[in-house]
Design an enzyme around this catalytic site. Structure first.
Site, PDB file in Angstrom:
ATOM      1  N   LYS A  37       0.842  -1.202   0.000  1.00  0.00           N
ATOM      2  CA  LYS A  37       0.000   0.000   0.000  1.00  0.00           C
ATOM      3  C   LYS A  37       0.878   1.254   0.000  1.00  0.00           C
ATOM      4  O   LYS A  37       2.101   1.165   0.202  1.00  0.00           O
ATOM      5  CB  LYS A  37      -0.906  -0.035   1.230  1.00  0.00           C
ATOM      6  CG  LYS A  37      -0.135  -0.074   2.542  1.00  0.00           C
ATOM      7  CD  LYS A  37      -1.025  -0.418   3.727  1.00  0.00           C
ATOM      8  CE  LYS A  37      -0.196  -0.432   5.002  1.00  0.00           C
ATOM      9  NZ  LYS A  37      -0.989  -0.846   6.171  1.00  0.00           N
ATOM     10  N   TYR A 245      16.502  30.037   5.876  1.00  0.00           N
ATOM     11  CA  TYR A 245      15.339  30.755   6.412  1.00  0.00           C
ATOM     12  C   TYR A 245      15.491  31.007   7.899  1.00  0.00           C
ATOM     13  O   TYR A 245      15.913  30.127   8.653  1.00  0.00           O
ATOM     14  CB  TYR A 245      14.079  29.926   6.197  1.00  0.00           C
ATOM     15  CG  TYR A 245      13.465  30.048   4.825  1.00  0.00           C
ATOM     16  CD1 TYR A 245      13.103  31.293   4.303  1.00  0.00           C
ATOM     17  CD2 TYR A 245      13.238  28.918   4.052  1.00  0.00           C
ATOM     18  CE1 TYR A 245      12.523  31.394   3.045  1.00  0.00           C
ATOM     19  CE2 TYR A 245      12.655  29.010   2.797  1.00  0.00           C
ATOM     20  CZ  TYR A 245      12.303  30.255   2.300  1.00  0.00           C
ATOM     21  OH  TYR A 245      11.736  30.349   1.071  1.00  0.00           O
TER      22      TYR A 245
HETATM   23  C1  LIG Z   1      -0.089  -1.714   6.811  1.00  0.00           C
HETATM   24  C2  LIG Z   1      -0.589  -2.999   7.288  1.00  0.00           C
HETATM   25  C3  LIG Z   1       0.287  -4.081   7.441  1.00  0.00           C
HETATM   26  C4  LIG Z   1       1.795  -3.948   7.335  1.00  0.00           C
HETATM   27  O1  LIG Z   1       2.255  -3.392   8.561  1.00  0.00           O
HETATM   28  P1  LIG Z   1       3.793  -3.069   8.857  1.00  0.00           P
HETATM   29  O2  LIG Z   1       3.781  -2.561  10.252  1.00  0.00           O
HETATM   30  O3  LIG Z   1       4.208  -2.016   7.881  1.00  0.00           O
HETATM   31  O4  LIG Z   1       4.564  -4.323   8.680  1.00  0.00           O
HETATM   32  C5  LIG Z   1      -0.262  -5.320   7.747  1.00  0.00           C
HETATM   33  N1  LIG Z   1      -1.597  -5.457   7.932  1.00  0.00           N
HETATM   34  C6  LIG Z   1      -2.458  -4.434   7.841  1.00  0.00           C
HETATM   35  C7  LIG Z   1      -3.899  -4.657   8.068  1.00  0.00           C
HETATM   36  C8  LIG Z   1      -1.989  -3.166   7.531  1.00  0.00           C
HETATM   37  O5  LIG Z   1      -2.844  -2.125   7.474  1.00  0.00           O
END
Ligand SMILES: *Cc1c(COP(=O)(O)O)cnc(C)c1O
Length: 346
Positions: A37, A245
Site C-alpha cells: 500500500k 530561512y
Molecule cells: C499496513 C498494514 C500491514 C503492514 O504493517 P507493517 O507494520 O508495515 O509491517 C499489515 N496489515 C495491515 C492490516 C496493515 O494495514
C-alpha cells in the site's frame, strides 16, 4: 537524451528480496505476504510487487481499489484491498486476482448483494480500528461467505505490551469458527513476536523496505532505499554569517557550504533541520545546517570541500536512524517520499 532528475532514490532490489525471504523464514510454517500500500511505502508499488512476486510472494495488500489497479498485472499473486468495498468501487470490482478485505457488517452485505465471491475478512481483536467484532462473527455474520483469509491487526506489536497476547488469544479463539481457509495476524513487528503470532499468513510492510520496528529485526533487515541528490551551488560562509530561512544557523568559522536539490516537498522533513546528515564522496559526515526548505537544504561540506555543482551526495536515510534523528516515524519517512524523485534499482 533522457532527462535526469536532480534527486533520486536508489533502491536495492536484492535487499528488498532478502528482507522478504528473511521475514518468510521468521514466519515459520506461515506463508509470507507483502503490504505494498501507499505506493509500496513510497518506493514504487509496481516495481516492488513484481520483484517480490518473482521471489515467490503470492499475497499482496493495498489500501484501496485504486492502488490495486495501479499495481497492474501481478501474475500469479493475489491482491487484497484492506479498506474493503464501497459502492463507489464498483467500476474496479472484478479486476483479476483482486478481492476485498471486508471490515463491517455493511461491507459484508454489500459484497453478498454483488454476488459474493472470494473475499477476506478483518476482525477487530482490540485495536478498535477496522474490522467486524468477535461477536459479529459468533452471531453468524460471515455464514456462507467464501472467505480466503480471516485476519486481524495488532495495535502494539512494536512494543512489549499486554495487548499483544490478548489479541493473539482472541484471534486464536476464532480458529475453526468460520469457513476461512487461512488466518493472518502479524505485520512486520508481529513476525518478531514469534511463532504463536504467525498463524497461516504474515503481512509485513515496513521491514521489507528496511524499517526496523523491533530490536529482534535489527540484525536481519537490510536497508533498501537511499536518497541521492545533486549539489546546486557551493559557497563559502564567513564567521558570523547565517544560512537559510530565519537565519537559525550561524557560522563560527569559515564554512564550505553546498546547497542541495532536496527539500521537504520531497519528503525530506523540516525536522531534519540542523539534525540530518549526508555522506561525502569518501564517507565524510556532512551535517545539514539551518532550516530544510521546500526544495533545498544546505550541507556543511568543509570535510569535502571539492563538492561542486552536479556532484551527487547520499543523504543518510536508513529508516531507524533517520527516525531517531528527526523524531518522525519510520513509516512516515518512507511513505512521504515524494514524486520528484527518480526511482532506480541498483
Ligand atoms: C499496513 C498494514 C500491514 C503492514 O504493517 P507493517 O507494520 O508495515 O509491517 C499489515 N496489515 C495491515 C492490516 C496493515 O494495514
Amino acid at each position: 537524451m533522457d532527462w535526469i532528475a536532480p534527486q533520486r532514490l536508489r533502491i536495492d532490489g536484492d535487499a528488498l528480496v532478502a528482507n522478504w525471504r528473511a521475514l518468510a523464514r521468521m514466519s515459520g510454517r506461515a506463508v509470507c505476504g507483502a503490504a505494498v500500500k501507499a505506493n509500496g511505502y513510497g518506493l514504487g508499488a509496481p516495481e516492488v510487487a513484481s520483484r517480490l512476486v518473482a521471489a515467490g510472494c503470492r499475497d499482496l495488500f493495498v489500501a484501496t481499489w485504486g492502488e490495486a489497479q495501479a499495481l497492474g498485472d501481478v501474475g500469479p499473486a493475489r491482491v487484497s484491498v484492506l479498506h474493503g468495498v464501497r459502492d463507489e468501487d464498483a467500476p474496479l470490482i472484478g479486476l483479476p486476482g483482486v478481492r476485498p478485505v471486508l471490515n463491517t457488517v455493511e461491507q459484508v452485505r454489500r459484497w453478498r448483494d454483488r454476488g459474493g465471491g472470494a473475499c477476506d475478512v478483518m476482525v477487530d481483536t482490540g485495536m478498535n480500528r477496522l474490522g467486524l467484532s468477535v461477536d459479529d462473527v459468533a452471531s453468524g455474520a460471515l455464514d456462507g461467505l467464501e472467505i480466503d483469509t480471516l485476519m486481524s491487526h495488532l495495535a502494539c506489536a512494536d512494543e512489549d505490551h499486554p495487548l499483544n497476547a490478548r489479541q493473539q488469544a482472541a484471534f486464536a479463539g476464532l480458529a475453526g469458527t468460520t469457513a476461512a481457509r487461512r488466518l493472518s495476524l502479524a505485520n512486520s513487528a508481529g513476525i518478531a513476536l514469534g511463532e504463536p503470532y504467525a498463524f497461516d499468513l504474515t503481512r509485513p510492510g515496513l521491514a521489507l523496505y528496511g524499517g526496523i520496528p523491533r530490536a529482534e529485526l535489527a540484525d536481519v533487515i537490510r536497508p533498501v532505499v537511499a536518497i541521492e541528490a545533486q549539489v546546486l551551488q557551493h559557497r563559502t560562509v564567513r564567521p558570523g554569517e547565517t544560512v537559510g530561512y530565519n537565519a537559525t544557523w550561524t557560522a563560527t568559522r569559515d564554512t564550505e557550504v553546498a546547497i542541495i536539490n532536496l527539500g521537504y516537498a520531497d519528503g525530506y522533513r523540516r525536522a531534519f533541520s540542523d539534525r540530518g546528515t549526508a555522506r561525502g564522496p569518501h564517507g565524510e559526515t556532512l551535517p545539514v545546517i539551518g532550516r530544510v526548505s521546500m526544495d533545498l537544504i544546505a550541507l556543511d561540506v568543509t570535510l569535502a570541500p571539492m563538492l561542486a555543482p552536479g556532484d551527487w551526495v547520499a543523504i543518510d536515510y536508513a529508516p531507524a536512524a533517520a527516525s531517531a534523528a528527526s523524531g518522525i516515524s519510520q513509516y512516515e519517512l518512507l511513505t512521504g517520499l515524494g514524486g520528484r524523485f527518480q526511482r532506480y534499482y541498483a
